[in-house]
Write an enzyme that holds these catalytic residues in place. Sequence first.
Site, PDB file in Angstrom:
ATOM      1  N   CYS A   5       0.826  -1.195   0.000  1.00 32.42           N
ATOM      2  CA  CYS A   5       0.000   0.000   0.000  1.00 32.42           C
ATOM      3  C   CYS A   5       0.868   1.255   0.000  1.00 32.42           C
ATOM      4  O   CYS A   5       1.809   1.366   0.765  1.00 32.42           O
ATOM      5  CB  CYS A   5      -0.941   0.087   1.194  1.00 32.42           C
ATOM      6  N   ARG A  39       6.382  -0.659  -3.917  1.00 33.00           N
ATOM      7  CA  ARG A  39       5.907  -1.269  -2.669  1.00 33.00           C
ATOM      8  C   ARG A  39       4.977  -2.461  -2.940  1.00 33.00           C
ATOM      9  O   ARG A  39       4.723  -3.250  -2.051  1.00 33.00           O
ATOM     10  CB  ARG A  39       5.154  -0.224  -1.823  1.00 33.00           C
ATOM     11  N   TRP A  49      -2.779  -2.920  -1.664  1.00 32.16           N
ATOM     12  CA  TRP A  49      -2.376  -4.326  -1.682  1.00 32.16           C
ATOM     13  C   TRP A  49      -3.408  -5.048  -0.818  1.00 32.16           C
ATOM     14  O   TRP A  49      -3.475  -4.836   0.391  1.00 32.16           O
ATOM     15  CB  TRP A  49      -0.968  -4.470  -1.108  1.00 32.16           C
ATOM     16  N   ASN A  88      -3.444   2.447   5.057  1.00 30.40           N
ATOM     17  CA  ASN A  88      -2.514   1.326   4.924  1.00 30.40           C
ATOM     18  C   ASN A  88      -2.468   0.643   6.288  1.00 30.40           C
ATOM     19  O   ASN A  88      -2.322   1.310   7.304  1.00 30.40           O
ATOM     20  CB  ASN A  88      -1.132   1.895   4.546  1.00 30.40           C
ATOM     21  N   GLY A  89      -2.646  -0.671   6.328  1.00 31.26           N
ATOM     22  CA  GLY A  89      -2.616  -1.385   7.613  1.00 31.26           C
ATOM     23  C   GLY A  89      -3.818  -2.305   7.721  1.00 31.26           C
ATOM     24  O   GLY A  89      -4.494  -2.577   6.728  1.00 31.26           O
ATOM     25  N   GLU A  94      18.290 -18.489  -0.175  1.00 37.27           N
ATOM     26  CA  GLU A  94      18.101 -17.185  -0.817  1.00 37.27           C
ATOM     27  C   GLU A  94      17.977 -17.321  -2.337  1.00 37.27           C
ATOM     28  O   GLU A  94      17.145 -16.662  -2.961  1.00 37.27           O
ATOM     29  CB  GLU A  94      19.269 -16.266  -0.417  1.00 37.27           C
ATOM     30  N   LYS A 154      14.713 -16.099  -4.421  1.00 35.46           N
ATOM     31  CA  LYS A 154      14.773 -15.139  -5.535  1.00 35.46           C
ATOM     32  C   LYS A 154      14.008 -15.672  -6.729  1.00 35.46           C
ATOM     33  O   LYS A 154      13.226 -14.976  -7.352  1.00 35.46           O
ATOM     34  CB  LYS A 154      16.220 -14.867  -5.972  1.00 35.46           C
ATOM     35  N   GLU A 192      10.127 -15.971  -6.115  1.00 34.88           N
ATOM     36  CA  GLU A 192       9.364 -14.731  -5.956  1.00 34.88           C
ATOM     37  C   GLU A 192       9.208 -13.967  -7.266  1.00 34.88           C
ATOM     38  O   GLU A 192       8.168 -13.355  -7.495  1.00 34.88           O
ATOM     39  CB  GLU A 192       9.909 -13.842  -4.833  1.00 34.88           C
ATOM     40  N   HIS A 248      17.191 -36.942   3.511  1.00 36.48           N
ATOM     41  CA  HIS A 248      16.119 -37.090   4.502  1.00 36.48           C
ATOM     42  C   HIS A 248      14.749 -36.789   3.911  1.00 36.48           C
ATOM     43  O   HIS A 248      13.811 -36.527   4.650  1.00 36.48           O
ATOM     44  CB  HIS A 248      16.418 -36.206   5.714  1.00 36.48           C
ATOM     45  N   LYS A 283       6.906  -4.655  -1.463  1.00 40.73           N
ATOM     46  CA  LYS A 283       8.281  -4.350  -1.057  1.00 40.73           C
ATOM     47  C   LYS A 283       8.402  -4.251   0.451  1.00 40.73           C
ATOM     48  O   LYS A 283       9.364  -4.689   1.033  1.00 40.73           O
ATOM     49  CB  LYS A 283       8.721  -3.035  -1.718  1.00 40.73           C
TER      50      LYS A 283
HETATM   51  C1  F6R Z   1      12.673 -10.961  -0.826  1.00 37.92           C
HETATM   52  C2  F6R Z   1      12.291  -9.799  -0.038  1.00 37.92           C
HETATM   53  C3  F6R Z   1      11.558 -10.046   1.234  1.00 37.92           C
HETATM   54  C4  F6R Z   1      12.129  -9.133   2.336  1.00 37.92           C
HETATM   55  C5  F6R Z   1      11.289  -9.254   3.617  1.00 37.92           C
HETATM   56  C6  F6R Z   1      11.839  -8.406   4.733  1.00 37.92           C
HETATM   57  O1  F6R Z   1      13.414 -10.577  -1.951  1.00 37.92           O
HETATM   58  O2  F6R Z   1      12.544  -8.692  -0.390  1.00 37.92           O
HETATM   59  O3  F6R Z   1      11.621 -11.382   1.609  1.00 37.92           O
HETATM   60  O4  F6R Z   1      13.454  -9.480   2.579  1.00 37.92           O
HETATM   61  O5  F6R Z   1       9.974  -8.855   3.334  1.00 37.92           O
HETATM   62  O6  F6R Z   1      11.842  -7.061   4.399  1.00 37.92           O
HETATM   63  P1  F6R Z   1      12.722  -6.020   5.203  1.00 37.92           P
HETATM   64  O7  F6R Z   1      14.158  -6.358   4.949  1.00 37.92           O
HETATM   65  O8  F6R Z   1      12.336  -4.686   4.626  1.00 37.92           O
HETATM   66  O9  F6R Z   1      12.375  -6.161   6.645  1.00 37.92           O
END
Ligand code: F6R
Length: 612
Positions: free
Chosen positions: A2, A27, A74, A100-101, A484, A488, A491, A508, A607
């Site tokens: 949002c 975002r 969102w 937002n919230g 990670e 990537k 997502e 396992h 984001k």
């Molecule tokens: C993945 C990604 C998310 C953030 C997570 C935490 O690429 O961006 O998994 O890492 O939402 O966000 P922050 O670091 O802003 O607390």
Amino acid sequence: MCGIVGYVGKNHGVDTILEALSRLEYRGYDSAGVAVLHDGQIQVRKKAGKLQGLVDHVHKHPLIGTIGIGHTRWATHGLPNETNAHPHSDSTGKLTIVHNGIIENYAELKEKLISKGHEFKSQTDTEVIVHLIEEHAKRMPLEQAFRLTLKEIRGSYAVCLLSADEPDRIFGARNGSPLIVGIGKGESFFASDVPAVLGRTRRVWYLNDGEVVELRASGPKITTLDGKLLKRQPTTIKWDLTAARKEGYAHFMLKEIHEQPTAIEQTLFNRLKPETGQITFNRSTRAFLDALKPQEKIIIIACGTAYHAGLVGEYMLEEFANIPVDVDLASEFRYRGAMLDKNTTVIAITQSGETADTLAGIRLAKKQGAKIFSICNVMGSSIARESDAVLYTHAGPEIAVASTKAYTSQVTALTLLTLYLAKKRKRFAPARWKQLVRDFAALPNVIKKALEKAPDVKSVAAKYAGCRNFYYLGRRYNFPSALEGALKLKEICPLIHAEGYAAGEMKHGPISLIRMGWPVVFIATKSPVYEKVISNIEEVRARRGDCIVIASEGDSHIKRYADSLITVPETEEIFSPIVSAIPLQLFAYYVAVANKCDVDQPPNLAKSVTVE
Ligand code: F6R
């Protein structure tokens, strides 16, 4: 997650609001809307889907006015459609809000309001707020009705209120969701984040929970929920909009991947001093770290990618600094009843500094007497402000939803922290220390070399772009790299399922799925577990899986095990997660591009995750 904008000034309100919303697109959102006041009437335009849809709609059905609010939504309550898009209005159409919230007690409030005759149009929790304000405003001035409503709603919010009877001001408030105020010349703004206002002003206020702002063109006024006037100096933002533009790259993600040498340099700047062989921090960070007792225990909390950085931190803090470390997903930490006391330091890792679970985690830890240290990218963010000490990563704004440079700069910050604490605990012989500092300082150049391999990664990605399931495997420091890498890919490629595992876990369970052509990405750079990883590669090959191997340059032995080979410069194991992140990020990026995915704004993702 949002984006909120509010504007009062002398310019064309709707253009200003739409432009500001476009800077908040990173975002993540699924619909957008705008409301502008003119001649005592509020006009609203909304559209499901991308902001461009709203822009086109506004061109066809223009709006005028110099005061208004806007929103990118969102979805949390109700489908992502036009009806549920913000702004939401009261029964009379004279009051309009963006929010937002999440309002936790919305169902009970809605029921009461319905019994008083209010009719609701949307399925959102937000609509309750504006009806509640309307209800109170029947008996008191609007400002008072707004404050009373804020006291009655439970949950998180950043909210802006526009009234048809108030042509000169907008009200805004926050509790748990980000909201900033931009102070311009003859114009003022509300926004969820600084880039929204940067084209117009660099002077901002970061609001705290429980603060209410009256925004006028002549300037904002900030008060507590009870109306007590507060004084606040504006913060001047040093970075500018060009830092938040694509600069010729096809996507923000690619730009941010390539910015990593600079981002890491910025994290190290003035902290790692290879000429004197020292690591230093600013006074408050130093004071915090120097006060840590030998019996200190560390709990790292974070979400998503930042959690993976935390896992790398666990390996290094335990191995080098000899400090016991637990790493928790912030969303679990909040509810697991962790035992904390004054000998516990909680390290929160966060790019945005606004992640709801991480924020709630540090608040809980604080209540139990723990000390809070945060590793954060966004200055002045909620988590930074609520921490006892902060180590800023200084990676610059990260716009793409998928985190890249924030991750490697978080790991860099953790490495600085580890080496500082390890040195204080006299864990190194001078020659070893010298070598580590030298290699650490060389890291930005090593990353540049890893980036030069982008064409190789691209051709490997082309080979596997049609696959729909991937495993990622690694051990020790590169076990988090495997998690990670998989995150990537999944997502930014919603078509693909990718799973990261500790390579030793294969036997396992996960190995049961391996069959001919199943792609498995191995991080097999030189390390004390290199031979063990080779054994795991053998196990996958025995089942005719397809091995994509990330290995150290010059490792000729590994070629025979790899169906596809990507090399990275060889480094000390402690630095290797930063280096192996590069091909993992590039691989995900090129697979996503080949699949025509929306790389920078993948569906359903945001984001900054400011709700639980
Ligand atoms: C993945 C990604 C998310 C953030 C997570 C935490 O690429 O961006 O998994 O890492 O939402 O966000 P922050 O670091 O802003 O607390």
